[in-house]
Scaffold this active site. Structure first.
Site, PDB file in Angstrom:
ATOM      1  N   ASP A   1       0.856  -1.187   0.000  1.00 51.27           N
ATOM      2  CA  ASP A   1       0.000   0.000   0.000  1.00 51.27           C
ATOM      3  C   ASP A   1       0.892   1.237   0.000  1.00 51.27           C
ATOM      4  O   ASP A   1       2.026   1.166  -0.461  1.00 51.27           O
ATOM      5  CB  ASP A   1      -0.956  -0.027   1.196  1.00 51.27           C
ATOM      6  CG  ASP A   1      -2.302   0.626   0.878  1.00 51.27           C
ATOM      7  OD1 ASP A   1      -2.291   1.810   0.479  1.00 51.27           O
ATOM      8  OD2 ASP A   1      -3.352  -0.021   1.029  1.00 51.27           O
ATOM      9  N   ASP A   2       0.393   2.351   0.537  1.00 49.50           N
ATOM     10  CA  ASP A   2       1.182   3.581   0.521  1.00 49.50           C
ATOM     11  C   ASP A   2       2.458   3.421   1.340  1.00 49.50           C
ATOM     12  O   ASP A   2       2.440   2.877   2.447  1.00 49.50           O
ATOM     13  CB  ASP A   2       0.371   4.742   1.106  1.00 49.50           C
ATOM     14  CG  ASP A   2      -0.852   5.093   0.264  1.00 49.50           C
ATOM     15  OD1 ASP A   2      -0.830   4.827  -0.947  1.00 49.50           O
ATOM     16  OD2 ASP A   2      -1.818   5.628   0.828  1.00 49.50           O
TER      17      ASP A   2
ATOM     18  N   GLY B   1       4.773  -0.563  -4.220  1.00 47.06           N
ATOM     19  CA  GLY B   1       3.754  -0.075  -3.309  1.00 47.06           C
ATOM     20  C   GLY B   1       2.812   0.850  -4.036  1.00 47.06           C
ATOM     21  O   GLY B   1       2.646   0.770  -5.259  1.00 47.06           O
ATOM     22  N   HIS B   2       2.191   1.758  -3.280  1.00 41.68           N
ATOM     23  CA  HIS B   2       1.229   2.690  -3.858  1.00 41.68           C
ATOM     24  C   HIS B   2       1.709   4.134  -3.786  1.00 41.68           C
ATOM     25  O   HIS B   2       0.923   5.062  -3.920  1.00 41.68           O
ATOM     26  CB  HIS B   2      -0.132   2.569  -3.154  1.00 41.68           C
ATOM     27  CG  HIS B   2      -0.825   1.262  -3.396  1.00 41.68           C
ATOM     28  ND1 HIS B   2      -2.053   0.957  -2.854  1.00 41.68           N
ATOM     29  CD2 HIS B   2      -0.459   0.173  -4.122  1.00 41.68           C
ATOM     30  CE1 HIS B   2      -2.413  -0.267  -3.228  1.00 41.68           C
ATOM     31  NE2 HIS B   2      -1.455  -0.753  -3.995  1.00 41.68           N
ATOM     32  N   GLY B   3       3.002   4.332  -3.516  1.00 39.35           N
ATOM     33  CA  GLY B   3       3.553   5.663  -3.558  1.00 39.35           C
ATOM     34  C   GLY B   3       3.404   6.430  -2.252  1.00 39.35           C
ATOM     35  O   GLY B   3       3.133   5.866  -1.193  1.00 39.35           O
TER      36      GLY B   3
END
Length: 479
Positions: free
Chosen positions: A282-283, A304-306
Site C-alpha cells: 500500500d502507501d 507499493g502505492h507511492g
C-alpha cells in the site's frame, strides 16, 4: 543473637543478591507490581506514584549494541526484559515481562532504557504502554519482537485492530538494530481481503486486522534504525501526535499484502520522515486529515502505492492538510508516485504542498490528483469537495508505466484545483517511444518551463469559485 548467626544471615543475603544478578531470566519473587499498561486508553488511570527503586538485578550497565552510540555514554539505567522473566524463544508469552519492565522504567526519576536484547525473539500479546513517564525513555529493540501468529492465536477478548499501542508518551525513542515482525500472512489471507475473491472481490467474514505499532496522543517521539516487516495492516500509525522523527527504517511486506501502509499519520504535526526504505502493498507514507508541517526526505519507496496525501473527506468529513514537503526521494515499480486523493462530499483544504527532486522508475501514475476517489462502483457525484491549492511539482523525472498517463489531475467539478505550479518535469515511457498526453480536469495553474511531456491542459487564471470560505475555515483551525 550470637555473632556467628549474624554472620551466617549476612552471608545468605549476599548469596541471594549474587544469584539475582547472575540468573537474569528468573523473575524476582519479591517485587509485586500491578501493571497498568494493558488497559485501553479510555480506561487508563492517572500515573501512579513512583515505585521504589528496582532491585539491581533488574538492569545491566549497558545495552547490547544498537545504532545509537549515545546509549553507551548515557547514565540511564537499562532494564533488560530477561531480568523480568522474559524467555525470548519466540513461543513463550513474554508480555508480562515487558509490562513489568515498562512500569519500572517509566516511573524512574532518571532516564531509563527498556532493552529487548539481541539473539532473542519475544512474543508479545496486544498491549497498551501507557504514560506519561517521569522522564525520557528509550525502547531499545536489538532482538526480535512479534505478536501472536494470526487471527486464531489472537486473544479473544482483545481488539484485533492494533497490536502495540503507546499512549500519552512524551519523550520516547524506539530504536535498535532489531526486528519488529508483524507475522501478517494469516491476516492477509482472510477471506474478506480484496485479493482473495474472484476479480478482486471480497468474501464474507471478519476483517479487522491489527496495526503493528500505534502512537496515540504522544509527543517528542523518535523511531529509528529498526527493520519492520510483514505487518497485518499499517506498520506504523501516529494519531494526535506532535514532534515526531522517523528515520533510518527498513519497512518490508510483499507487494500483494493489503492495507500495509508503511507510515501513516493522522492529526499529527511537526513530523520528519527521513532516510528510510519502504516496500509494501500500500502507501509507503500516507498523510491523513489534520496534518501540518511534515517534511519527508530521502525515501526509497516501492513496490507499493507511492506517497499519498489522503484519502481525505470520506463520509462528508472535514480535512485540513498544509505545509507538506516531499523531496530527494525515489519511487519505483509503484502504482502511484506522488498522490493527493479525496472523496467527493468532503470539505476543507489541502494547501502549500511541495514535491521536489523525485526520481520515478516505472511508476503507473507518477503525478496524480484524484478528487473522485472511490472504493466501490456506487459512489454518487456530490458538489462539495476538499479544495486543493498551492501545489508545487518541480524536478520530477524518470519513467512511467504506459497503462496510465504520466500526469493525471482530476479535480472536482464544483471546487477546482488552483495555483498548481509545474516545472522541470521529464517523464518518459518505460516501454516504447510514444509519450502519452497528460490528463487535466478543472485544474488551474501554470507550467513554468518546458516539460516532457508538455502540459498544455492546465487552465489559466483563477476560477470563479475557489472555495475561499472553506480555506479560511481550515486556516482558522490550524494547530
Amino acid at each position: 543473637m550470637t555473632l556467628s548467626k549474624i554472620f551466617l544471615l549476612a552471608f545468605a543475603f549476599f548469596l541471594t543478591y549474587i544469584e539475582g544478578r547472575v540468573h537474569g531470566k528468573t523473575r524476582p519473587k519479591h517485587l509485586h507490581i500491578v501493571s497498568h499498561i494493558s488497559l485501553p486508553p479510555a480506561l487508563a488511570p492517572a500515573p501512579a506514584p513512583a515505585p521504589q527503586a528496582a532491585s539491581p538485578s533488574y538492569y545491566t550497565d549497558s545495552p547490547s549494541p544498537g545504532p545509537s552510540p549515545d546509549l553507551f555514554r548515557s547514565p540511564a539505567k537499562v532494564y533488560n526484559v530477561l531480568s523480568f522473566g522474559a524467555v525470548g524463544d519466540g513461543v513463550t508469552d513474554d508480555t508480562q515481562a515487558f509490562k513489568m519492565a515498562w512500569d519500572i522504567a517509566c516511573f524512574q526519576n532518571e532516564s531509563a532504557i527498556l532493552l529487548a536484547p539481541d539473539d532473542y525473539s519475544f512474543m508479545i500479546q496486544p498491549t497498551v504502554f501507557t504514560g506519561p513517564c517521569k522522564t525520557s525513555l528509550v525502547f531499545q529493540i536489538d532482538g526480535t519482537i512479534m505478536p501472536p501468529d494470526g487471527p486464531e492465536s489472537w486473544p479473544s477478548k482483545m481488539s484485533k485492530r492494533q497490536w502495540l499501542v503507546f499512549y500519552r508518551i512524551n519523550g520516547m525513542s524506539m530504536q535498535g538494530g532489531g526486528v519488529i515482525d508483524g507475522r501478517g500472512e494469516k491476516w492477509w489471507n482472510l477471506p474478506c481481503k480484496p485479493h482473495k475473491g474472484r476479480n478482486g472481490a471480497t468474501l464474507p467474514g471478519p476483517c479487522d486486522s491489527p496495526v503493528a505499532m500505534r502512537f496515540f496522543m504522544s509527543s517528542n517521539l523518535t523511531v529509528q534504525g529498526l527493520e519492520v516487516k510483514n505487518s497485518p495492516q499499517f506498520h506504523f500509525r501516529f494519531d494526535d501526535c506532535q514532534n515526531v522523527t522517523v528515520q533510518m527504517l527498513s519497512i518490508k511486506s510483499p507487494p500483494q499484502s493489503p492495507n500495509t501502509d508503511g507510515i501513516h499519520i493522522e492529526n499529527t504535526n511537526n513530523v520528519q520522515i527521513y532516510d528510510s526504505v519502504v516496500s509494501n502493498g500500500d502507501d509507503c507514507v500516507s498523510i491523513g486529515a489534520g496534518c501540518h508541517n511534515v517534511d519527508i526526505k530521502n525515501i526509497t519507496c516501492g513496490p507499493g502505492h507511492g506517497i499519498s496525501i489522503g484519502s481525505l473527506g470520506v463520509g462528508n468529513s472535514r480535512a485540513c492538510v498544509s505545509n507538506i514537503t516531499v523531496k530527494d526521494s525515489v519511487i519505483k515499480h509503484s502504482d502511484n508516485g506522488v498522490r493527493i486523493k479525496t472523496w467527493q462530499g468532503g470539505y476543507g483544504s489541502v494547501s502549500k504542498i511541495s514535491f521536489h527532486n523525485i526520481q520515478m522508475e516505472t511508476v503507473r501514475n507518477p503525478i496524480i490528483i484524484d478528487q473522485y476517489y472511490c472504493q466501490t462502483k456506487t459512489c454518487t457525484n456530490q458538489t462539495s469537495a476538499v479544495h486543493i491549492s498551492d501545489i508545487l511539482y518541480t524536478s520530477i523525472k524518470g519513467t512511467y508505466d504506459v497503462r496510465s498517463p504520466p500526469l493525471h489531475l482530476a479535480c472536482s467539478d464544483s471546487v477546482p484545483c488552483t495555483n498548481l505550479k509545474i516545472a522541470e518535469i521529464e517523464l518518459l515511457p518505460a516501454r516504447g517511444q510514444i509519450v502519452a498526453n497528460p490528463f487535466c480536469w478543472n485544474a488551474y495553474g501554470e507550467m513554468q518551463n518546458l516539460t516532457i511531456p508538455p502540459i498544455s491542459c492546465l487552465l489559466d487564471g483563477i476560477p470563479q469559485y475557489t472555495g475561499q470560505n472553506t480555506i479560511d475555515q481550515c486556516q482558522n483551525n490550524l494547530y
